[in-house]
Design an enzyme around this catalytic site. Structure first.
Site, PDB file in Angstrom:
ATOM      1  N   ASP A  77      -9.995   3.377   2.141  1.00 16.84           N
ATOM      2  CA  ASP A  77     -10.109   2.715   3.455  1.00 16.84           C
ATOM      3  C   ASP A  77     -10.758   3.622   4.510  1.00 16.84           C
ATOM      4  OD1 ASP A  77      -8.985   0.269   2.751  1.00 16.84           O
ATOM      5  OD2 ASP A  77      -6.944   0.921   3.204  1.00 16.84           O
ATOM      6  N   LYS A  81       0.797  -1.231   0.000  1.00 15.75           N
ATOM      7  CA  LYS A  81       0.000   0.000   0.000  1.00 15.75           C
ATOM      8  C   LYS A  81       0.832   1.285   0.000  1.00 15.75           C
ATOM      9  CE  LYS A  81      -4.256  -1.714   2.081  1.00 15.75           C
ATOM     10  NZ  LYS A  81      -5.302  -1.462   3.069  1.00 15.75           N
TER      11      LYS A  81
END
Ligand code: ATR
Length: 278
Positions: A103, A67
């Protein structure tokens, strides 16, 4: 036949529920996309992203451990990704790979679903990893009064508190202070991977919870971690990570396809897949 490719890169990636969820959604809506899981070792990340660009995929998700590292491989990253310092969603815009992060938005929507408004409240987050940062930044931006971090390793906890303090009141707590903060908080969020295995210890030694607080574990398998079980028995309201998974996926799906993700149906599918929520 699907002729547009979506996917996820991670390592390992076999456990990911994203292929199930997104292939269900594209089928449900009759869209010409296929969503594939690609296991990419860290040493191959750059080459893999170059390959995905060359192949003209419509977009992809990025999961652990890529990520942060993926940011350098993309053509651009938006303000949300920069603020969180990580990318979980890449959109191919006319050949340019653009990174963002859904997220935090997914987490905030899951709180809305639980009818919990964090504005003006005290919050504790356990952990100091990538998910901690996405959730912490989003909570501070939503106006929490104070965010207290609790983490095993002091220096990582201090570093995360320093990063989060750019967005509001964020401090690290240890020992008895940490236990007291957890009991007093309106919301406690567990963001470490501890609890995925039955043999895992609790992420904090002797947590104390109370009635009237929401205790949230971002793990969704098992549906109830030991941590959540302790909280439930103490009378707290509990929530696992399934809704966050669906809502972050929903936002990614909208960015890739422009269509509304069938959230409730996907949530039911995943609950069934994971064994009826048990
Ligand atoms: P992410 O994958 O979210 O980026 P990570 O590197 O896997 O992050 O770590 C997430 C968090 O889990 C960290 O806060 C880590 O604590 P440390 O900073 O002390 O490493 C926490 N964590 C992982 N294993 C743990 C364990 N056995 N006990 C307590 N905390 C643990």
């Amino acid at each position: 036949m699907p002729d547009r490719v979506l996917g996820i890169i991670g390592h390992p990636v076999g456990h990911s529920l994203s292929p199930l969820m997104h292939n269900f959604a594209t089928k449900e809506l009759g869209l010409p996309f296929a969503y594939v899981a690609f296991d990419v070792a860290p040493a191959d990340l750059k080459a893999a992203v170059r390959g995905l660009r060359a192949l003209g995929v419509a977009g992809f998700n990025v999961t652990v451990p890529h990520k942060v590292a993926v940011m350098k491989c993309l053509d651009e990253t938006d303000a949300t990704a920069q603020c969180i310092g990580a990318v979980n969603t890449v959109v191919n815009k006319n050949g340019k790979l653009c990174g963002t992060n859904t997220d935090g938005a997914g987490f905030m929507r899951s709180l809305e679903k639980a009818k919990f408004n964090p504005a003006g409240k005290s919050v504790v987050i356990i952990g100091a990893g990538g998910s901690t940062r996405a959730i912490g930044v989003s909570l501070l931006r939503a106006g929490v009064k104070r965010l207290t971090l609790v983490n095993r390793t002091r220096c990582r906890g201090l570093e995360m508190a320093r990063i989060l303090a750019r967005h509001g009141d964020a401090v690290l707590a240890e020992g008895a202070d940490a236990t007291e903060s957890m009991e007093a908080a309106a919301l406690v969020v567990q963001t470490t991977s501890l609890g995925m295995k039955r043999s895992d210890p609790l992420p904090v030694a002797a947590p104390r919870f109370r009635k009237g607080q929401l205790v949230y574990d971002i793990i969704y398998a098992p549906a109830e971690t030991k941590f959540l079980a302790v909280a439930r028995k103490a009378g707290a309201k509990t929530m696992n990570g399934l809704a966050m998974l669906v809502y972050q996926g929903s936002e990614s799906f909208r960015l890739w396809t422009g269509k509304k993700f069938p959230e409730e149906k996907a949530l039911k599918l995943l609950i069934n897949h994971l064994g009826g929520g048990k």
